[in-house]
Design a protein around this motif. Structure first.
Motif, PDB file in Angstrom:
ATOM      1  N   ARG A   1      37.215  80.528  27.306  1.00 58.96           N
ATOM      2  CA  ARG A   1      37.853  80.874  26.027  1.00 58.96           C
ATOM      3  C   ARG A   1      38.577  82.222  26.126  1.00 58.96           C
ATOM      4  NH1 ARG A   1      32.811  78.474  22.397  1.00 58.96           N
ATOM      5  NH2 ARG A   1      33.447  76.300  22.670  1.00 58.96           N
ATOM      6  N   TRP A   2      37.980  83.167  26.837  1.00 60.21           N
ATOM      7  CA  TRP A   2      38.668  84.465  26.973  1.00 60.21           C
ATOM      8  C   TRP A   2      40.055  84.267  27.576  1.00 60.21           C
ATOM      9  CZ3 TRP A   2      34.564  88.338  29.365  1.00 60.21           C
ATOM     10  CH2 TRP A   2      33.614  88.650  28.383  1.00 60.21           C
TER      11      TRP A   2
ATOM     12  N   LEU B   1      25.980  85.930  25.025  1.00 58.89           N
ATOM     13  CA  LEU B   1      27.068  85.641  24.077  1.00 58.89           C
ATOM     14  C   LEU B   1      27.260  84.127  23.955  1.00 58.89           C
ATOM     15  CD1 LEU B   1      29.223  87.225  22.363  1.00 58.89           C
ATOM     16  CD2 LEU B   1      30.859  86.581  24.146  1.00 58.89           C
TER      17      LEU B   1
ATOM     18  N   VAL C   1      26.418  83.255  20.208  1.00 58.48           N
ATOM     19  CA  VAL C   1      27.621  83.452  19.382  1.00 58.48           C
ATOM     20  C   VAL C   1      28.721  82.461  19.762  1.00 58.48           C
ATOM     21  CG1 VAL C   1      29.413  85.089  18.679  1.00 58.48           C
ATOM     22  CG2 VAL C   1      27.082  85.903  19.088  1.00 58.48           C
ATOM     23  N   CYS C   2      29.062  82.436  21.028  1.00 58.93           N
ATOM     24  CA  CYS C   2      30.164  81.590  21.486  1.00 58.93           C
ATOM     25  C   CYS C   2      29.610  80.201  21.812  1.00 58.93           C
ATOM     26  CB  CYS C   2      30.817  82.233  22.713  1.00 58.93           C
ATOM     27  SG  CYS C   2      32.418  81.524  23.102  1.00 58.93           S
TER      28      CYS C   2
ATOM     29  N   PRO D   1      31.940  78.117  17.789  1.00 62.82           N
ATOM     30  CA  PRO D   1      31.767  79.550  18.089  1.00 62.82           C
ATOM     31  C   PRO D   1      31.841  80.374  16.806  1.00 62.82           C
ATOM     32  CG  PRO D   1      33.940  78.780  18.765  1.00 62.82           C
ATOM     33  CD  PRO D   1      33.162  77.556  18.380  1.00 62.82           C
ATOM     34  N   ASP D   2      30.953  81.362  16.721  1.00 62.89           N
ATOM     35  CA  ASP D   2      30.898  82.206  15.522  1.00 62.89           C
ATOM     36  C   ASP D   2      31.840  83.403  15.730  1.00 62.89           C
ATOM     37  OD1 ASP D   2      30.219  83.467  13.227  1.00 62.89           O
ATOM     38  OD2 ASP D   2      28.073  83.646  13.667  1.00 62.89           O
ATOM     39  N   CYS D   3      33.134  83.136  15.748  1.00 61.21           N
ATOM     40  CA  CYS D   3      34.124  84.166  16.094  1.00 61.21           C
ATOM     41  C   CYS D   3      34.087  85.383  15.161  1.00 61.21           C
ATOM     42  CB  CYS D   3      35.520  83.562  16.143  1.00 61.21           C
ATOM     43  SG  CYS D   3      35.649  82.229  17.361  1.00 61.21           S
TER      44      CYS D   3
ATOM     45  N   CYS E   1      31.809  87.859  16.601  1.00 56.34           N
ATOM     46  CA  CYS E   1      31.923  88.087  18.042  1.00 56.34           C
ATOM     47  C   CYS E   1      32.314  89.540  18.354  1.00 56.34           C
ATOM     48  CB  CYS E   1      32.970  87.154  18.639  1.00 56.34           C
ATOM     49  SG  CYS E   1      33.164  87.367  20.417  1.00 56.34           S
TER      50      CYS E   1
ATOM     51  N   GLN F   1      35.956  89.755  20.175  1.00 51.78           N
ATOM     52  CA  GLN F   1      36.995  88.894  19.592  1.00 51.78           C
ATOM     53  C   GLN F   1      38.403  89.330  19.982  1.00 51.78           C
ATOM     54  OE1 GLN F   1      38.194  89.513  15.419  1.00 51.78           O
ATOM     55  NE2 GLN F   1      36.525  88.046  15.032  1.00 51.78           N
TER      56      GLN F   1
ATOM     57  N   CYS G   1      39.772  87.941  23.226  1.00 54.30           N
ATOM     58  CA  CYS G   1      39.674  86.498  23.455  1.00 54.30           C
ATOM     59  C   CYS G   1      41.003  85.806  23.175  1.00 54.30           C
ATOM     60  CB  CYS G   1      38.579  85.920  22.563  1.00 54.30           C
ATOM     61  SG  CYS G   1      38.387  84.145  22.765  1.00 54.30           S
TER      62      CYS G   1
ATOM     63  N   TYR H   1      40.804  82.723  20.813  1.00 57.02           N
ATOM     64  CA  TYR H   1      40.748  83.115  19.403  1.00 57.02           C
ATOM     65  C   TYR H   1      42.149  83.503  18.907  1.00 57.02           C
ATOM     66  CZ  TYR H   1      39.616  85.586  15.130  1.00 57.02           C
ATOM     67  OH  TYR H   1      39.574  85.982  13.814  1.00 57.02           O
TER      68      TYR H   1
ATOM     69  N   PRO I   1      39.076  77.764  18.481  1.00 61.29           N
ATOM     70  CA  PRO I   1      38.719  78.202  19.838  1.00 61.29           C
ATOM     71  C   PRO I   1      37.623  77.331  20.447  1.00 61.29           C
ATOM     72  CG  PRO I   1      38.736  80.053  18.304  1.00 61.29           C
ATOM     73  CD  PRO I   1      38.875  78.817  17.473  1.00 61.29           C
TER      74      PRO I   1
HETATM   75 FE1  SF4 Z   1      33.896  82.867  21.737  1.00 61.68          FE
HETATM   76 FE2  SF4 Z   1      35.137  83.197  19.405  1.00 61.68          FE
HETATM   77 FE3  SF4 Z   1      34.218  85.305  20.740  1.00 61.68          FE
HETATM   78 FE4  SF4 Z   1      36.308  83.959  21.638  1.00 61.68          FE
HETATM   79  S1  SF4 Z   1      36.183  85.108  19.747  1.00 61.68           S
HETATM   80  S2  SF4 Z   1      34.563  84.669  22.851  1.00 61.68           S
HETATM   81  S3  SF4 Z   1      35.774  81.883  21.086  1.00 61.68           S
HETATM   82  S4  SF4 Z   1      32.999  83.650  19.865  1.00 61.68           S
END
Ligand code: SF4
Length: 385
Positions: free
Chosen positions: A162-163, A202, A206-207, A212-214, A217, A220, A223, A226, A232
């Motif tokens: 995702r990053w 993470l 969270v992810c 994912p609980d952006c 995060c 964020q 990412c 995101y 995401p």
């Molecule tokens: Fe994961 Fe969302 Fe954080 Fe990106 S922003 S790393 S998708 S939790």
């Protein structure tokens, strides 16, 4: 709004890199928020190793009681090496993937006999141990010895994908290699071990895979998924798993003079080294009763006694599901057939001290041979008879 951003972002170079400060931001968040998990009490390589092996394909909450039980019984690599394999399998009972326990035991013996109990400290040396692949070797090297390496498991792979908004198959070697290189580029020099732990944390908290609980995060702003996607959580792309095979089998539980016949499975392969009642898969168009009589004859070498249908047990293992049709019978003591090489006639209390597959444990409970509570109490004793 995010749609418009996506259109713009997709025209950017496809592999834009999150800022190098993502590593320190992640470690700072981890120091504030990490869960007090039992394997974080110590960073000694043995505890890290056991935890990493146990956590493979197993969720944290599920692994925790097994980890505590394993470390209480085998607190050091020497104590594990000294133990007979059935004791190790018994303590592992219920944790699944029994080859992991067999490999831990074999590797502990290797460390004690070939290295005088001193744990290997490099990735290359660690990889020479049975059952230690690139991920576990790197996890031990990073977490226990703070070496600057990236250990990429499912959680870390998802976060990294995702990053960098990775659209390829994250299970492929090429994509994994690319993600490892990307992560090495942001690995903080001072805390490589904590960075690896933080990445997994993470992903665990969270992810999450689908949602994912952006908003919560801590990284964020680094990412790319995101920044460019409405969802995401749609990355990495998921593959549909093939359904697990279903096995239908017959099991024969015969009592003679207060003892039951059990047999040990082959030492390797599925449920290797565990004990079960005689029985096996139904052949095409075979009834459970016919299969029960055939299996007894083949495995014990004498005709089956009169059998009564007892009931059916269903269980889902990681690789397959089973439906076991159980039959009970009784043989007078004087007619009891001698056990074959992998078999033993055991008393109920001995039975429950043996490492048993979950489905066998359920059959023993169903037949009232043991209580549910006794079935879960491991002990160090070996079978007799
Ligand atoms: Fe994961 Fe969302 Fe954080 Fe990106 S922003 S790393 S998708 S939790």
């Amino acid at each position: 709004m995010r749609r418009a951003e996506e259109t713009v972002a997709l025209s950017r170079p496809p592999r834009a890199v999150p800022s190098a400060s993502v590593g320190s931001a992640l470690v700072a968040w981890f120091d504030r928020s990490r869960r007090p998990l039992p394997w974080r009490r110590s960073h000694d390589p043995y505890s890290v190793w056991v935890a990493e092996v146990m956590l493979q394909q197993t969720r944290v909450a599920q692994a925790m009681p097994y980890y505590e039980r394993f470390l209480a019984r085998f607190p050091t690599v020497r104590s594990l090496a000294r133990a007979p394999l059935p004791s190790v399998l018994k303590i592992w009972q219920g944790a699944g993937y029994y080859s992991r326990a067999r490999n831990l035991h074999a590797a502990a013996r290797q460390i004690v006999t070939e290295r005088r109990g001193i744990f290997p400290q490099t990735v290359d040396e660690l990889e020479t141990l049975p059952g230690v692949g690139p991920y576990i070797a790197r996890a031990i090297a990073a977490i226990a010895f703070d070496l600057p390496v990236v250990a990429l498991e499912a959680n870390g792979r998802r976060v990294a994908a995702r990053w960098w908004a990775e659209r390829g198959d994250v299970r492929s070697t090429a994509v994994t290699k690319r993600l490892v290189q990307d992560l090495e580029g942001v690995l903080p020099r001072r805390h490589p071990g904590r960075f690896n732990e933080a990445l997994m944390e993470l992903g665990e908290t969270v992810c999450l895979p689908s949602h994912p609980d952006c908003p919560r995060c801590p990284v964020q702003e680094h990412c790319r998924a995101y920044a460019i996607l409405d969802d995401p959580g749609s990355l990495p792309r998921r593959r549909r798993r093939p359904p697990r095979p279903h096995v239908v089998a017959a099991v024969v539980v015969v009592e003679s003079g207060g003892r039951y016949l059990v047999q040990q499975r082959a030492p390797t392969g599925l449920l290797g080294g565990l004990y079960e009642f005689p029985g096996g898969k139904l052949e095409p168009r075979e009834s459970p009763r016919t299969a029960a009589r055939r299996e007894w004859r083949e495995e014990v070498g004498s005709p089956a006694p009169g059998l009564t249908y007892v009931g059916v047990v269903h269980h889902a293992y990681s690789h397959f599901t089973v439906e076991l049709h159980a039959f009970g019978g009784r043989i007078p003591l004087q007619a009891r057939p001698p056990p074959q090489s992998s078999q033993a006639w055991v008393r109920p209390e001995e039975l429950m001290q043996l490492p048993l597959p979950k489905a066998t444990e359920k059959i023993a409970e169903m037949l009232g041979i043991v209580s549910d509570r006794r079935a879960r109490e491991p002990s160090r004793r070996r079978p007799s008879g």
